[in-house]
Write a protein that holds these residues in place. Sequence first.
Motif, PDB file in Angstrom:
ATOM      1  N   PHE A  79       0.719  -1.329  -0.005  1.00 22.65           N
ATOM      2  CA  PHE A  79      -0.029  -0.170  -0.144  1.00 22.65           C
ATOM      3  C   PHE A  79       0.849   1.346   0.104  1.00 22.65           C
ATOM      4  CE2 PHE A  79      -2.465   3.290   2.079  1.00 22.65           C
ATOM      5  CZ  PHE A  79      -3.536   3.431   1.416  1.00 22.65           C
ATOM      6  N   SER A  80       1.947   1.414   0.980  1.00 23.13           N
ATOM      7  CA  SER A  80       2.983   2.271   0.868  1.00 23.13           C
ATOM      8  C   SER A  80       3.408   2.667  -0.382  1.00 23.13           C
ATOM      9  CB  SER A  80       3.944   2.174   1.716  1.00 23.13           C
ATOM     10  OG  SER A  80       4.765   3.291   1.953  1.00 23.13           O
ATOM     11  N   GLN A  81       3.964   1.662  -1.187  1.00 20.46           N
ATOM     12  CA  GLN A  81       4.582   1.663  -2.403  1.00 20.46           C
ATOM     13  C   GLN A  81       3.812   2.278  -3.431  1.00 20.46           C
ATOM     14  OE1 GLN A  81       6.066  -2.211  -3.288  1.00 20.46           O
ATOM     15  NE2 GLN A  81       8.205  -1.763  -2.314  1.00 20.46           N
ATOM     16  N   ASN A  82       2.626   1.720  -3.476  1.00 19.56           N
ATOM     17  CA  ASN A  82       1.837   2.564  -4.597  1.00 19.56           C
ATOM     18  C   ASN A  82       1.226   3.592  -4.195  1.00 19.56           C
ATOM     19  OD1 ASN A  82       0.677   0.173  -6.420  1.00 19.56           O
ATOM     20  ND2 ASN A  82       1.080  -0.852  -4.385  1.00 19.56           N
ATOM     21  N   ALA A  83       0.898   3.939  -2.900  1.00 17.38           N
ATOM     22  CA  ALA A  83       0.569   5.535  -2.686  1.00 17.38           C
ATOM     23  C   ALA A  83       1.808   6.456  -2.887  1.00 17.38           C
ATOM     24  CB  ALA A  83       0.239   5.520  -1.179  1.00 17.38           C
TER      25      ALA A  83
END
Length: 217
Positions: A79-83
Amino acid sequence: MDIGSITAGLSGQAQRATTGLVQDFNTFLTLLTSQLQNQDPLEPTDSNEFTRQLVSFAGVEQQIQSNQNLEDLATLTAFSQNAAAVNYLDKTVTIAGDTINHDGQSDLSFEYLLPVTADSADVKILDAQGNIVFEQPGQTNFGVHRLSFDSFDGGNNPVPPGQYTLRIDARNAENKPIETPLFVRAPVKEVETSGLTPLLTIGGQKVPLHEVSAVGL
């Protein structure tokens, strides 16, 4: 952004592993309970053996919890990478490479890195058929050099849309070639977050987020 679709692959793998552990855990619990219920009251289970079984029981339980924690961590990481990747939209980034797709309107931007000062450097831009559409002497001092191509050939004619490739022939005082890393610079037009690794659409190609070496406005 749908976190379920982003982490589907990771969650599926973790879920299968956890399901297997839970089944083993339940089987172990059933066997242990049956053993306690059917033991001979006159000869109960040895306390040392019982302790070893309880330790094994605790180990299985901890392994199940560890699997769940790893799954949660993988979900948060994805989630952090995609955000973070979404924040790259419309920003100009630099990636290693020598080819970029020209949309027929924007200028093309390249960089090349001279690891040492060169005696000469010849800069060429070729179209998809290998024809030279632009050529000029390049900078020769050590370091990174940026080249902006305004999409007009040597005859001041606009070049058509398509792929264009940078070629650098840098040579030292002994006329030996110098290996020269090449880079392309282009705005991020799209961010794809459906897989495990975010993909950025840059200059007509999809590039993993980790290949971005620099970000500008």
